[in-house]
Write a protein that holds these residues in place. Structure first.
Motif, PDB file in Angstrom:
ATOM      1  N   GLY A 120     -85.619 -40.898 -89.842  1.00 23.51           N
ATOM      2  CA  GLY A 120     -85.372 -39.900 -90.876  1.00 23.51           C
ATOM      3  C   GLY A 120     -86.601 -39.726 -91.737  1.00 23.51           C
ATOM      4  O   GLY A 120     -87.715 -40.050 -91.334  1.00 23.51           O
ATOM      5  N   VAL A 121     -86.375 -39.229 -92.934  1.00 24.11           N
ATOM      6  CA  VAL A 121     -87.475 -38.972 -93.858  1.00 24.11           C
ATOM      7  C   VAL A 121     -87.184 -39.662 -95.181  1.00 24.11           C
ATOM      8  O   VAL A 121     -86.132 -39.449 -95.781  1.00 24.11           O
ATOM      9  CB  VAL A 121     -87.678 -37.455 -94.071  1.00 24.11           C
ATOM     10  CG1 VAL A 121     -88.800 -37.196 -95.075  1.00 24.11           C
ATOM     11  CG2 VAL A 121     -87.973 -36.756 -92.750  1.00 24.11           C
ATOM     12  N   ILE A 122     -88.114 -40.499 -95.611  1.00 21.75           N
ATOM     13  CA  ILE A 122     -87.986 -41.122 -96.933  1.00 21.75           C
ATOM     14  C   ILE A 122     -88.274 -40.023 -97.951  1.00 21.75           C
ATOM     15  O   ILE A 122     -89.354 -39.437 -97.954  1.00 21.75           O
ATOM     16  CB  ILE A 122     -88.984 -42.285 -97.122  1.00 21.75           C
ATOM     17  CG1 ILE A 122     -88.743 -43.385 -96.079  1.00 21.75           C
ATOM     18  CG2 ILE A 122     -88.879 -42.842 -98.545  1.00 21.75           C
ATOM     19  CD1 ILE A 122     -89.796 -44.483 -96.095  1.00 21.75           C
ATOM     20  N   ARG A 123     -87.301 -39.726 -98.822  1.00 20.95           N
ATOM     21  CA  ARG A 123     -87.468 -38.667 -99.811  1.00 20.95           C
ATOM     22  C   ARG A 123     -87.645 -39.200-101.228  1.00 20.95           C
ATOM     23  O   ARG A 123     -88.212 -38.543-102.077  1.00 20.95           O
ATOM     24  CB  ARG A 123     -86.272 -37.708 -99.778  1.00 20.95           C
ATOM     25  CG  ARG A 123     -86.236 -36.788 -98.583  1.00 20.95           C
ATOM     26  CD  ARG A 123     -87.531 -36.008 -98.347  1.00 20.95           C
ATOM     27  NE  ARG A 123     -87.993 -35.231 -99.476  1.00 20.95           N
ATOM     28  CZ  ARG A 123     -87.910 -33.926 -99.592  1.00 20.95           C
ATOM     29  NH1 ARG A 123     -87.368 -33.215 -98.647  1.00 20.95           N
ATOM     30  NH2 ARG A 123     -88.385 -33.314-100.656  1.00 20.95           N
ATOM     31  N   LYS A 124     -87.117 -40.407-101.491  1.00 19.09           N
ATOM     32  CA  LYS A 124     -87.236 -40.947-102.843  1.00 19.09           C
ATOM     33  C   LYS A 124     -87.207 -42.462-102.773  1.00 19.09           C
ATOM     34  O   LYS A 124     -86.494 -43.032-101.958  1.00 19.09           O
ATOM     35  CB  LYS A 124     -86.105 -40.433-103.733  1.00 19.09           C
ATOM     36  CG  LYS A 124     -86.362 -40.639-105.221  1.00 19.09           C
ATOM     37  CD  LYS A 124     -85.338 -39.913-106.073  1.00 19.09           C
ATOM     38  CE  LYS A 124     -85.567 -38.442-106.130  1.00 19.09           C
ATOM     39  NZ  LYS A 124     -86.308 -37.969-107.280  1.00 19.09           N
ATOM     40  N   VAL A 125     -87.999 -43.095-103.633  1.00 19.48           N
ATOM     41  CA  VAL A 125     -88.047 -44.555-103.724  1.00 19.48           C
ATOM     42  C   VAL A 125     -87.970 -44.925-105.200  1.00 19.48           C
ATOM     43  O   VAL A 125     -88.713 -44.381-106.020  1.00 19.48           O
ATOM     44  CB  VAL A 125     -89.348 -45.123-103.111  1.00 19.48           C
ATOM     45  CG1 VAL A 125     -89.401 -46.636-103.263  1.00 19.48           C
ATOM     46  CG2 VAL A 125     -89.484 -44.716-101.645  1.00 19.48           C
ATOM     47  N   TRP A 126     -87.048 -45.834-105.513  1.00 22.39           N
ATOM     48  CA  TRP A 126     -86.922 -46.358-106.872  1.00 22.39           C
ATOM     49  C   TRP A 126     -87.324 -47.828-106.825  1.00 22.39           C
ATOM     50  O   TRP A 126     -86.888 -48.560-105.951  1.00 22.39           O
ATOM     51  CB  TRP A 126     -85.491 -46.294-107.376  1.00 22.39           C
ATOM     52  CG  TRP A 126     -84.928 -44.933-107.539  1.00 22.39           C
ATOM     53  CD1 TRP A 126     -84.916 -44.185-108.678  1.00 22.39           C
ATOM     54  CD2 TRP A 126     -84.230 -44.144-106.551  1.00 22.39           C
ATOM     55  NE1 TRP A 126     -84.267 -42.984-108.457  1.00 22.39           N
ATOM     56  CE2 TRP A 126     -83.848 -42.945-107.158  1.00 22.39           C
ATOM     57  CE3 TRP A 126     -83.919 -44.366-105.208  1.00 22.39           C
ATOM     58  CZ2 TRP A 126     -83.155 -41.954-106.475  1.00 22.39           C
ATOM     59  CZ3 TRP A 126     -83.237 -43.379-104.522  1.00 22.39           C
ATOM     60  CH2 TRP A 126     -82.849 -42.184-105.157  1.00 22.39           C
TER      61      TRP A 126
ATOM     62  N   GLU B 197     -89.307 -51.794-116.406  1.00 21.74           N
ATOM     63  CA  GLU B 197     -89.335 -50.361-116.178  1.00 21.74           C
ATOM     64  C   GLU B 197     -88.820 -50.018-114.778  1.00 21.74           C
ATOM     65  O   GLU B 197     -88.744 -50.872-113.905  1.00 21.74           O
ATOM     66  CB  GLU B 197     -90.738 -49.798-116.382  1.00 21.74           C
ATOM     67  CG  GLU B 197     -91.827 -50.438-115.557  1.00 21.74           C
ATOM     68  CD  GLU B 197     -93.207 -49.976-115.988  1.00 21.74           C
ATOM     69  OE1 GLU B 197     -93.462 -48.754-116.020  1.00 21.74           O
ATOM     70  OE2 GLU B 197     -94.030 -50.846-116.297  1.00 21.74           O
ATOM     71  N   GLU B 198     -88.452 -48.758-114.619  1.00 24.11           N
ATOM     72  CA  GLU B 198     -88.050 -48.255-113.314  1.00 24.11           C
ATOM     73  C   GLU B 198     -89.024 -47.152-112.930  1.00 24.11           C
ATOM     74  O   GLU B 198     -89.216 -46.195-113.680  1.00 24.11           O
ATOM     75  CB  GLU B 198     -86.625 -47.706-113.331  1.00 24.11           C
ATOM     76  CG  GLU B 198     -86.184 -47.223-111.968  1.00 24.11           C
ATOM     77  CD  GLU B 198     -84.731 -46.765-111.930  1.00 24.11           C
ATOM     78  OE1 GLU B 198     -84.148 -46.809-110.846  1.00 24.11           O
ATOM     79  OE2 GLU B 198     -84.201 -46.368-112.972  1.00 24.11           O
ATOM     80  N   LEU B 199     -89.626 -47.304-111.777  1.00 25.13           N
ATOM     81  CA  LEU B 199     -90.564 -46.312-111.272  1.00 25.13           C
ATOM     82  C   LEU B 199     -89.871 -45.505-110.183  1.00 25.13           C
ATOM     83  O   LEU B 199     -89.124 -46.046-109.371  1.00 25.13           O
ATOM     84  CB  LEU B 199     -91.803 -46.997-110.699  1.00 25.13           C
ATOM     85  CG  LEU B 199     -92.537 -47.940-111.658  1.00 25.13           C
ATOM     86  CD1 LEU B 199     -93.697 -48.624-110.935  1.00 25.13           C
ATOM     87  CD2 LEU B 199     -93.038 -47.201-112.871  1.00 25.13           C
ATOM     88  N   VAL B 200     -90.134 -44.205-110.160  1.00 24.05           N
ATOM     89  CA  VAL B 200     -89.534 -43.322-109.164  1.00 24.05           C
ATOM     90  C   VAL B 200     -90.662 -42.604-108.425  1.00 24.05           C
ATOM     91  O   VAL B 200     -91.549 -42.020-109.054  1.00 24.05           O
ATOM     92  CB  VAL B 200     -88.592 -42.296-109.816  1.00 24.05           C
ATOM     93  CG1 VAL B 200     -87.994 -41.374-108.759  1.00 24.05           C
ATOM     94  CG2 VAL B 200     -87.496 -42.987-110.613  1.00 24.05           C
ATOM     95  N   PHE B 201     -90.613 -42.686-107.108  1.00 21.81           N
ATOM     96  CA  PHE B 201     -91.606 -42.034-106.264  1.00 21.81           C
ATOM     97  C   PHE B 201     -90.908 -40.948-105.451  1.00 21.81           C
ATOM     98  O   PHE B 201     -90.000 -41.245-104.671  1.00 21.81           O
ATOM     99  CB  PHE B 201     -92.244 -43.037-105.301  1.00 21.81           C
ATOM    100  CG  PHE B 201     -92.998 -44.149-105.991  1.00 21.81           C
ATOM    101  CD1 PHE B 201     -94.363 -44.037-106.218  1.00 21.81           C
ATOM    102  CD2 PHE B 201     -92.336 -45.294-106.402  1.00 21.81           C
ATOM    103  CE1 PHE B 201     -95.056 -45.063-106.852  1.00 21.81           C
ATOM    104  CE2 PHE B 201     -93.019 -46.319-107.037  1.00 21.81           C
ATOM    105  CZ  PHE B 201     -94.384 -46.203-107.262  1.00 21.81           C
ATOM    106  N   ASP B 202     -91.297 -39.682-105.656  1.00 20.12           N
ATOM    107  CA  ASP B 202     -90.830 -38.608-104.787  1.00 20.12           C
ATOM    108  C   ASP B 202     -91.719 -38.657-103.558  1.00 20.12           C
ATOM    109  O   ASP B 202     -92.943 -38.667-103.660  1.00 20.12           O
ATOM    110  CB  ASP B 202     -90.942 -37.256-105.488  1.00 20.12           C
ATOM    111  CG  ASP B 202     -89.927 -37.126-106.605  1.00 20.12           C
ATOM    112  OD1 ASP B 202     -88.753 -37.485-106.374  1.00 20.12           O
ATOM    113  OD2 ASP B 202     -90.303 -36.690-107.699  1.00 20.12           O
ATOM    114  N   GLU B 203     -91.094 -38.711-102.414  1.00 24.05           N
ATOM    115  CA  GLU B 203     -91.832 -39.034-101.196  1.00 24.05           C
ATOM    116  C   GLU B 203     -91.427 -38.097-100.079  1.00 24.05           C
ATOM    117  O   GLU B 203     -90.331 -37.542-100.070  1.00 24.05           O
ATOM    118  CB  GLU B 203     -91.504 -40.485-100.811  1.00 24.05           C
ATOM    119  CG  GLU B 203     -92.301 -41.045 -99.699  1.00 24.05           C
ATOM    120  CD  GLU B 203     -93.789 -41.043 -99.984  1.00 24.05           C
ATOM    121  OE1 GLU B 203     -94.514 -40.487 -99.146  1.00 24.05           O
ATOM    122  OE2 GLU B 203     -94.212 -41.564-101.004  1.00 24.05           O
TER     123      GLU B 203
END
Length: 131
Positions: A28-34, A68-74
């Motif tokens: 699949g496609v990784i779309r978001k990583v927290w 903290e929480e980091l969010v990566f749009d991927e």
């Protein structure tokens, strides 16, 4: 599919010999990583996420911080079932530290909403036998 994982890194774990945790992931496609960094890290623990030898999160450097929480749009494609590697090291000589990771992996046709209707239309044409 939402995949949750964590990594606990013992005190004084060097970057040259990091802790590794392997995560099974679907195609699949990784779309978001927290990435959740609990309080107390004081930027002493570090994390990278790899697919094989390729570092995918972050693209350069490493993740570190405190409370903290980091969010990566991927947009990273996994062509088949595979494994990702959480790799961490810890400069703190007294305390272990952990990271909590969540990955949103969408099946290929749904990873790009703008293409989902085209995919569904193709499937409908295929099922109805229209040429």
């Amino acid at each position: 599919m939402l995949i949750c994982a964590d990594i606990v890194i013992p005190p004084a774990t060097p970057q040259e010999n990091p802790v590794r945790v392997y995560i099974n992931v679907p195609a699949g496609v990784i779309r978001k990583v927290w990435v959740l960094i609990p309080r107390g890290h004081r930027a002493l623990a570090h994390l990278v996420i790899r697919h094989g030898e390729t570092q995918i999160i972050p693209y350069a450097g490493d993740i570190h911080g405190d409370d903290e929480e980091l969010v990566f749009d991927e947009v990273y494609e996994l062509k088949s079932k595979d494994k990702l590697v959480l790799e961490g090291w810890n400069e703190d000589e007294i305390y272990p530290h952990s990271f909590i990771i969540r990955l949103l992996i969408l099946p290929q046709p749904y990873a790009f909403p703008e293409l989902a209707s085209l995919y569904l239309l193709r499937k409908l044409v295929e099922v109805l036998g229209i040429e």
